[in-house]
Design a protein around this motif. Structure first.
Motif, PDB file in Angstrom:
ATOM      1  N   UNK A 120       0.852  -1.191   0.000  1.00 31.91           N
ATOM      2  CA  UNK A 120       0.000   0.000   0.000  1.00 31.91           C
ATOM      3  C   UNK A 120       0.888   1.242   0.000  1.00 31.91           C
ATOM      4  N   UNK A 121       0.699   2.137  -0.967  1.00 32.76           N
ATOM      5  CA  UNK A 121       1.576   3.316  -1.035  1.00 32.76           C
ATOM      6  C   UNK A 121       1.517   4.181   0.225  1.00 32.76           C
ATOM      7  N   UNK A 122       0.424   4.073   1.001  1.00 33.47           N
ATOM      8  CA  UNK A 122       0.268   4.924   2.180  1.00 33.47           C
ATOM      9  C   UNK A 122       0.745   4.237   3.462  1.00 33.47           C
ATOM     10  N   UNK A 154       6.700  -1.782  -7.207  1.00 33.71           N
ATOM     11  CA  UNK A 154       6.687  -1.364  -8.608  1.00 33.71           C
ATOM     12  C   UNK A 154       5.449  -0.537  -8.919  1.00 33.71           C
ATOM     13  N   UNK A 155       4.501  -0.540  -8.018  1.00 36.83           N
ATOM     14  CA  UNK A 155       3.269   0.226  -8.183  1.00 36.83           C
ATOM     15  C   UNK A 155       2.388  -0.076  -6.992  1.00 36.83           C
ATOM     16  N   UNK A 156       1.241   0.570  -6.922  1.00 36.51           N
ATOM     17  CA  UNK A 156       0.340   0.330  -5.800  1.00 36.51           C
ATOM     18  C   UNK A 156       0.017  -1.157  -5.693  1.00 36.51           C
ATOM     19  N   UNK A 157       0.248  -1.737  -4.533  1.00 39.79           N
ATOM     20  CA  UNK A 157      -0.069  -3.128  -4.232  1.00 39.79           C
ATOM     21  C   UNK A 157       0.711  -4.132  -5.085  1.00 39.79           C
ATOM     22  N   UNK A 158       1.781  -3.680  -5.702  1.00 35.33           N
ATOM     23  CA  UNK A 158       2.593  -4.586  -6.526  1.00 35.33           C
ATOM     24  C   UNK A 158       4.054  -4.512  -6.100  1.00 35.33           C
ATOM     25  N   UNK A 216       1.680   8.484  -2.385  1.00 37.66           N
ATOM     26  CA  UNK A 216       1.658   9.218  -3.646  1.00 37.66           C
ATOM     27  C   UNK A 216       1.093   8.374  -4.788  1.00 37.66           C
ATOM     28  N   UNK A 217       0.428   7.306  -4.450  1.00 37.97           N
ATOM     29  CA  UNK A 217      -0.263   6.529  -5.472  1.00 37.97           C
ATOM     30  C   UNK A 217       0.544   5.398  -6.066  1.00 37.97           C
ATOM     31  N   UNK A 218       1.850   5.508  -6.021  1.00 44.03           N
ATOM     32  CA  UNK A 218       2.708   4.476  -6.594  1.00 44.03           C
ATOM     33  C   UNK A 218       3.883   4.245  -5.668  1.00 44.03           C
ATOM     34  N   UNK A 219       5.043   3.903  -6.240  1.00 40.23           N
ATOM     35  CA  UNK A 219       6.226   3.728  -5.387  1.00 40.23           C
ATOM     36  C   UNK A 219       6.546   5.025  -4.647  1.00 40.23           C
ATOM     37  N   UNK A 240       4.421  12.487 -10.891  1.00 41.54           N
ATOM     38  CA  UNK A 240       3.756  11.271 -10.419  1.00 41.54           C
ATOM     39  C   UNK A 240       2.239  11.358 -10.577  1.00 41.54           C
ATOM     40  N   UNK A 241       1.745  12.535 -10.983  1.00 43.18           N
ATOM     41  CA  UNK A 241       0.317  12.632 -11.278  1.00 43.18           C
ATOM     42  C   UNK A 241      -0.534  13.158 -10.139  1.00 43.18           C
ATOM     43  N   UNK A 242       0.074  13.696  -9.089  1.00 41.17           N
ATOM     44  CA  UNK A 242      -0.732  14.209  -7.981  1.00 41.17           C
ATOM     45  C   UNK A 242      -1.314  15.569  -8.312  1.00 41.17           C
TER      46      UNK A 242
ATOM     47  N   UNK B 181       8.471   1.929 -14.671  1.00 38.60           N
ATOM     48  CA  UNK B 181       7.366   2.806 -14.285  1.00 38.60           C
ATOM     49  C   UNK B 181       6.745   3.374 -15.526  1.00 38.60           C
ATOM     50  N   UNK B 186       0.244  11.914 -16.534  1.00 37.99           N
ATOM     51  CA  UNK B 186      -1.090  12.467 -16.430  1.00 37.99           C
ATOM     52  C   UNK B 186      -1.072  13.834 -15.760  1.00 37.99           C
ATOM     53  N   UNK B 188      -3.730  16.601 -13.740  1.00 36.60           N
ATOM     54  CA  UNK B 188      -4.992  16.436 -13.045  1.00 36.60           C
ATOM     55  C   UNK B 188      -5.491  17.752 -12.486  1.00 36.60           C
ATOM     56  N   UNK B 242      -5.145  -5.124  -9.454  1.00 36.39           N
ATOM     57  CA  UNK B 242      -4.078  -4.277  -8.914  1.00 36.39           C
ATOM     58  C   UNK B 242      -3.476  -5.069  -7.782  1.00 36.39           C
ATOM     59  N   UNK B 243      -2.301  -5.622  -8.031  1.00 35.65           N
ATOM     60  CA  UNK B 243      -1.752  -6.510  -7.027  1.00 35.65           C
ATOM     61  C   UNK B 243      -2.754  -7.619  -6.770  1.00 35.65           C
ATOM     62  N   UNK B 314      -4.570   9.331  -5.637  1.00 30.26           N
ATOM     63  CA  UNK B 314      -3.257   9.157  -6.260  1.00 30.26           C
ATOM     64  C   UNK B 314      -3.084   7.770  -6.869  1.00 30.26           C
ATOM     65  N   UNK B 315      -3.616   6.757  -6.209  1.00 28.43           N
ATOM     66  CA  UNK B 315      -3.476   5.401  -6.741  1.00 28.43           C
ATOM     67  C   UNK B 315      -4.193   5.300  -8.078  1.00 28.43           C
ATOM     68  N   UNK B 318      -2.150   7.106 -10.934  1.00 26.49           N
ATOM     69  CA  UNK B 318      -0.971   6.378 -11.402  1.00 26.49           C
ATOM     70  C   UNK B 318      -1.414   5.164 -12.201  1.00 26.49           C
TER      71      UNK B 318
END
Lengths: 263, 367
Positions: A120-122, A154-158, A216-219, A240-242, B181, B186, B188, B242-243, B314-315, B318
């Motif tokens: 989880x990113x958080x 590598x990403x959220x939950x991954x 931040x949504x990802x790593x 990162x897209x925030x 990555x 994006x 927003x 997702x995961x 944020x998730x 991304x």
């Protein structure tokens, strides 16, 4: 809600756990404390055919330390770390982080390795241990490796884990005695998922100045040396897209973490 | 079914349980210990807080089959506990409950506070109670009750537990994995909105023809499938993961086209989790040069239900960027007559699903 049906394996050691994963490739998931996976199972967001329980394995519940680092078994609970039952890296840094995770009832079962692997990113550990320069020590049939946490998600939950690869411990380097540490997370209510978080390690004796921004949504976003500024953080978070609100909260978190690290 | 032997309120219990049965259901339904309450059933509300090996834990996110050899104690098992008795009196005196639903879990947590934090002040008590939701009292009575018991200086405080055992961890080779990555960037705006830009090394008209062919576009989205096209209504499904999270959304979209652009209104539902997604999107295909074009999507979305808890803004962003990247690559390959390199399965979560779904809907837009 109740989880979808699953089988449960209770292996006696890591080799059996890896075998259970291998026999059910893509269908089995490891279960440690279950404090993140449990909710997802109950909500049926996750529906694995098999869970492989590993929290009881003695080889995951131990700790080790040497002059350079502290190593904590993957199934050590947040509460054990918060209560000082594990070696710390100085100034109760790990204990204080652990004490701020979720709620006591969750800390009593939730594990450091499980939190990292959940991805989880958080999550508190992902951000703070990345800032401390920690590595995940993995086990697999063909031999383990040390994965720096900056590259673990590598990403959220991954995660970067290979199939059948199991995190057995986390190795956390000791900051020098002159190091400054700061950590701040923004939650509307204590214990909920953070909306913003930043950890700062300023350790000139070891040539380290690092800020890590999580949630931040990802790593985690890692800033090193000269990059440790709110401006550089803002640029990285934009990439990162925030959105502007999230970036503002992250900037505040970073400023507060920096202020704590100076104090 | 799994056999399990544990201790419950001091007595050994031998039972056979389904692995998915959580401890609170086991206690309530099989042992008829209904003092353990169930509120949220995902570890947030604290109503099911019990003791496992003497420590508070959420009974709703522990599975009974994993509790072999554990010492479980419920509110019924605290009848003769001196601190629990003092707390019951204090809860009565201070009006620390109204409906009583949170009270069993509240008492277990309160007892833990008294034993573990004998010097706790009001702020610390309130912090510790963050994991037990009460919707009647406003907490004032509960905090006063706990302070009243703390002021009595009970003797039964927790002695420090021993350090964990020392162990040896296997030698490892140092190796950093390759990290990939998404490079889609994006942008927003505030709120649940998403702007996605997809640059393609293809002429605008080629891309536009593809955008007008829902089946073709769907084939470029991992996990997506169009089930029917009826005028401007498109039905389909999307599997997004997702995961460990997997959502299988079924839904419908209405797509309208104008010159090199259009609108999409889409909604979908994942029956397994009860998660619902709705989205409005506008899209444009712009020319960047003779062999280059850009698809832009402006999306306003709402995600409701269990997935929303993990589909934080944020998730989602991304994830959406990663999906757009995959779709772009697949679309380019497809329009060049090459095989699509990736398995038709989206690797993204709920967020992805939303973004993807809308996007997919938009792309699918058949006429």
């Amino acid at each position: 809600m109740k989880p979808a049906p699953f089988e449960l394996a209770r292996p006696a050691n890591l080799a059996e756990a890896a075998a259970a994963l291998a026999q059910n490739l893509g269908e089995a998931r490891l279960l440690a404390g279950g404090q993140s996976l449990g909710p997802m199972l109950n909500l049926r967001l996750v529906r694995p055919a098999m869970l492989v329980a590993i929290a009881h394995l003695p080889e995951l519940g131990a700790v080790a330390e040497d002059a350079d680092a502290v190593t904590i078994g993957a199934a050590v609970t947040h509460a054990a770390i918060a209560d000082g039952r594990t070696p710390d890296v100085g100034n109760r840094i790990l204990a204080r982080i652990a004490d701020g995770i979720a709620y006591r009832a969750v800390r009593n079962l939730g594990t450091i390795g499980g939190s990292l692997c959940h991805g989880d990113p958080a999550a508190d550990w992902l951000t703070t241990l990345t800032a401390l320069g920690a590595s995940a020590i993995t086990w697999s049939k063909t031999g383990g490796r040390a994965i720096p946490l900056a590259h673990f998600i590598t990403g959220a939950f991954r995660t970067a884990l290979a199939p059948g690869e199991i995190v057995q411990a986390v190795r956390v380097p000791r900051p020098s005695s002159q190091a400054h540490w700061g950590y701040y997370k923004a939650c509307r209510k204590p214990g909920e998922f953070a909306h913003a978080m930043a950890a700062v390690l300023d350790d000139s004796a070891r040539g380290v100045r690092r800020a890590v921004i999580g949630a931040a949504g990802g790593p985690p976003v890692v800033l090193e040396g000269e990059q440790v500024t709110p401006v550089a953080a803002g640029d990285a978070l934009r990439t990162a897209g925030l959105d502007a609100v999230a970036r503002h909260m992250q900037a505040v978190a970073l400023k507060r973490a920096l202020a704590e690290a100076v104090a | 079914m799994t056999p399990v032997i544990m201790t419950v309120n001091g007595a050994e219990v031998s039972a056979t349980v389904e692995p998915r049965t959580h401890l609170a259901d086991f206690l309530r339904e099989q042992l008829l210990l209904t003092g353990t309450h169930l509120g949220c059933e995902h570890g947030v509300c604290g109503a099911c807080t019990i003791l496992i090996d003497g420590e508070p834990a959420r009974a709703c996110i522990v599975y009974a089959a994993t509790c072999g050899g554990r010492d479980v104690r419920t509110i019924e098992g605290l009848a003769d506990d001196p601190i629990a008795a003092a707390l019951r009196s204090a809860f009565t005196a201070e009006h620390a409950l109204q409906c009583g639903y949170c009270t069993p879990g509240m008492l277990v947590s309160a007892r833990d506070i008294v034993r573990r934090l004998p010097d706790a002040d009001e702020d610390r008590i309130r912090l510790e109670l963050a994991g037990n939701l009460c919707r009647c009292t406003g907490y004032n009575g509960i905090v006063r009750a706990i302070r009243r018991v703390l002021a009595q200086r009970p003797q039964d405080v927790i002695v420090a537990k021993p350090p964990l055992p020392r162990g040896q961890f296997a030698e490892v080779r140092e190796a950093a994995p390759t990290v990939t990555r998404a490079d889609a960037a994006p942008t927003s705006t505030p709120g649940d909105t998403l702007k996605q830009t997809l640059r393609l090394a293809l002429p605008r008209e080629t891309v536009w023809r593809a955008v007008c062919d829902p089946a073709l576009i769907a084939s470029c989205v991992p996990g997506a499938r169009v089930t029917s096209v009826n005028g401007d209504r498109i039905a389909g499904e999307l599997v997004a993961s997702l995961g460990p999270i997997e959502a299988r959304f079924a839904g419908e979209a209405i797509v309208t086209y104008d010159s090199h652009g259009g609108q999409i209104k889409a909604h979908g539902r994942d029956p397994a989790s009860g998660t619902r997604l709705s989205a409005d999107a506008t899209f444009q295909v712009a020319e960047d040069g003779p062999q280059a074009s850009t698809i832009t999507l402006d999306i306003v979305y709402a995600l409701r239900g269990p997935l929303a808890q993990f589909g934080r803004g944020p998730v989602v962003r991304v994830f959406a960027a990663e999906i757009a990247d995959a779709v772009g690559r697949n679309l380019e390959a497809r329009l060049r007559g090459e095989a699509i390199p990736e398995a038709p399965r989206l690797r993204a979560g709920s967020l992805i699903w939303r973004a993807l779904w809308r996007w997919l809907r938009g792309l699918i837009g058949g006429r």
